[in-house]
Write a protein that holds these residues in place. Structure first.
Motif, mmCIF file in Angstrom:
data_model
loop_
_atom_site.group_PDB
_atom_site.id
_atom_site.type_symbol
_atom_site.label_atom_id
_atom_site.label_comp_id
_atom_site.label_asym_id
_atom_site.label_seq_id
_atom_site.Cartn_x
_atom_site.Cartn_y
_atom_site.Cartn_z
ATOM 1 N N GLY A 51 0.815 -1.211 0.000
ATOM 2 C CA GLY A 51 0.000 0.000 0.000
ATOM 3 C C GLY A 51 0.848 1.259 0.000
ATOM 4 N N LEU A 52 0.243 2.337 -0.468
ATOM 5 C CA LEU A 52 0.893 3.658 -0.466
ATOM 6 C C LEU A 52 0.061 4.622 0.364
ATOM 7 C CD1 LEU A 52 1.696 4.273 -4.274
ATOM 8 C CD2 LEU A 52 3.378 3.963 -2.424
ATOM 9 N N GLU A 70 0.337 -5.708 8.721
ATOM 10 C CA GLU A 70 1.550 -6.536 8.617
ATOM 11 C C GLU A 70 1.944 -6.785 7.159
ATOM 12 O OE1 GLU A 70 0.355 -9.851 11.165
ATOM 13 O OE2 GLU A 70 1.530 -8.939 12.779
ATOM 14 N N ILE A 71 1.901 -5.721 6.369
ATOM 15 C CA ILE A 71 2.346 -5.790 4.975
ATOM 16 C C ILE A 71 3.200 -4.557 4.675
ATOM 17 C CG2 ILE A 71 0.327 -7.096 4.189
ATOM 18 C CD1 ILE A 71 -0.709 -4.456 2.929
ATOM 19 N N GLU A 72 3.753 -4.501 3.471
ATOM 20 C CA GLU A 72 4.586 -3.383 3.060
ATOM 21 C C GLU A 72 3.714 -2.155 2.778
ATOM 22 O OE1 GLU A 72 7.737 -3.143 3.140
ATOM 23 O OE2 GLU A 72 7.908 -1.224 2.121
ATOM 24 N N VAL A 73 3.982 -1.052 3.454
ATOM 25 C CA VAL A 73 3.287 0.214 3.193
ATOM 26 C C VAL A 73 4.361 1.291 3.110
ATOM 27 C CG1 VAL A 73 1.546 1.867 3.972
ATOM 28 C CG2 VAL A 73 1.253 -0.560 4.516
ATOM 29 N N ASP A 105 -1.960 -2.386 -4.093
ATOM 30 C CA ASP A 105 -3.222 -2.945 -3.582
ATOM 31 C C ASP A 105 -4.136 -1.862 -3.020
ATOM 32 O OD1 ASP A 105 -2.915 -5.840 -3.954
ATOM 33 O OD2 ASP A 105 -1.134 -5.521 -2.714
ATOM 34 N N PHE A 106 -3.539 -0.881 -2.311
ATOM 35 C CA PHE A 106 -4.387 0.208 -1.820
ATOM 36 C C PHE A 106 -3.569 1.487 -1.664
ATOM 37 C CE2 PHE A 106 -2.577 -1.197 2.166
ATOM 38 C CZ PHE A 106 -2.425 -0.025 2.891
ATOM 39 N N ILE A 107 -4.302 2.575 -1.755
ATOM 40 C CA ILE A 107 -3.728 3.913 -1.530
ATOM 41 C C ILE A 107 -4.603 4.593 -0.492
ATOM 42 C CG2 ILE A 107 -3.338 6.187 -2.564
ATOM 43 C CD1 ILE A 107 -2.780 4.729 -5.218
#
Ligand SMILES: C[S@@+](CC[C@H](N)C(=O)[O-])C[C@H]1O[C@@H](n2cnc3c(N)ncnc32)[C@H](O)[C@@H]1O
Length: 198
Positions: A51-52, A70-73, A105-107
């Protein structure tokens, strides 16, 4: 709807950087809001991996979402203050990186009011979403037209936000997040949940 006109891109950038440094210790986003976004990501984007957060200053919302999901942001901010913070890059959110196109995946952003060209901005953000990805775009009463200034150039009503987002994507939902007592900015927030048109 109001959009402040700058003499040049340089002037826009300098205004944004100046305000960022002046208010570097303030956090606009709320815990309640970050939980609402994290829950929506879990429910609506199974297997989300990246995500950004655009306009994330010192990365507060980036840390919140990294912990909850618990993912890359990764967070962006136009100011050089971004460089000193983990998981933040100095970056103008009107621009895209080739590796982001169709891959995010999401912003999440609460900073569309800092855009010098909101149509361009939303087009670019949505171009980064992978199919099934979502943008979470915040609106509050302080994003309204009467609050458009040299520092916060874009001001629009909630309905105008919806119309703008619908020109470039599909507004799937609008999360209502009540304000938090004791927060510096205790007002209610709306979060538009926007998908790409295919
Ligand atoms: C109102 S603050 C919000 C900061 C943070 N999201 C929060 O909740 O506390 C707006 C932030 O957007 C950044 N900003 C303004 N224009 C930007 C741009 N074009 N690209 C990236 N960041 C930008 C500013 O430097 C500032 O840190």
């Amino acid at each position: 709807m109001r959009l402040h006109q700058y003499r040049s891109y340089r002037q826009y950038r300098r205004r944004q950087e100046k305000k960022n440094r002046r208010q570097i210790d303030r956090v606009w986003a709320t815990e309640r809001e970050m939980t609402a976004v994290a829950e929506a990501v879990k429910a609506r984007i199974p297997g989300a991996r990246f995500g950004l957060c655009h306009g994330a200053k010192a990365g507060w919302e980036v840390r919140q979402l990294r912990e909850q999901l618990e993912i890359e942001v990764l967070g962006t901010d136009i100011s050089d203050t971004a460089a000193g913070h983990e998981h933040m890059i100095r970056w103008d959110f009107h621009e895209t990186k080739p590796e982001w196109i169709g891959a995010v995946d999401f912003i999440y952003s609460n900073c569309l009011d800092h855009s010098y060209d909101p149509d361009l901005c939303i087009r670019r953000w949505l171009s980064c979403l992978r199919p099934g990805g979502l943008a979470f775009v915040e609106w509050s009463a302080l994003h309204g037209p009467e609050h458009s200034t040299e520092d916060d150039p874009f001001g629009a009503t909630e309905e105008e936000y919806e119309a703008l987002l619908s020109r470039h994507g599909v507004v799937l939902d609008r999360l209502h997040v009540p304000g938090e007592d004791g927060h510096r900015y205790p007002l209610d927030r709306r979060i538009f949940v926007v998908g790409r048109t295919l």
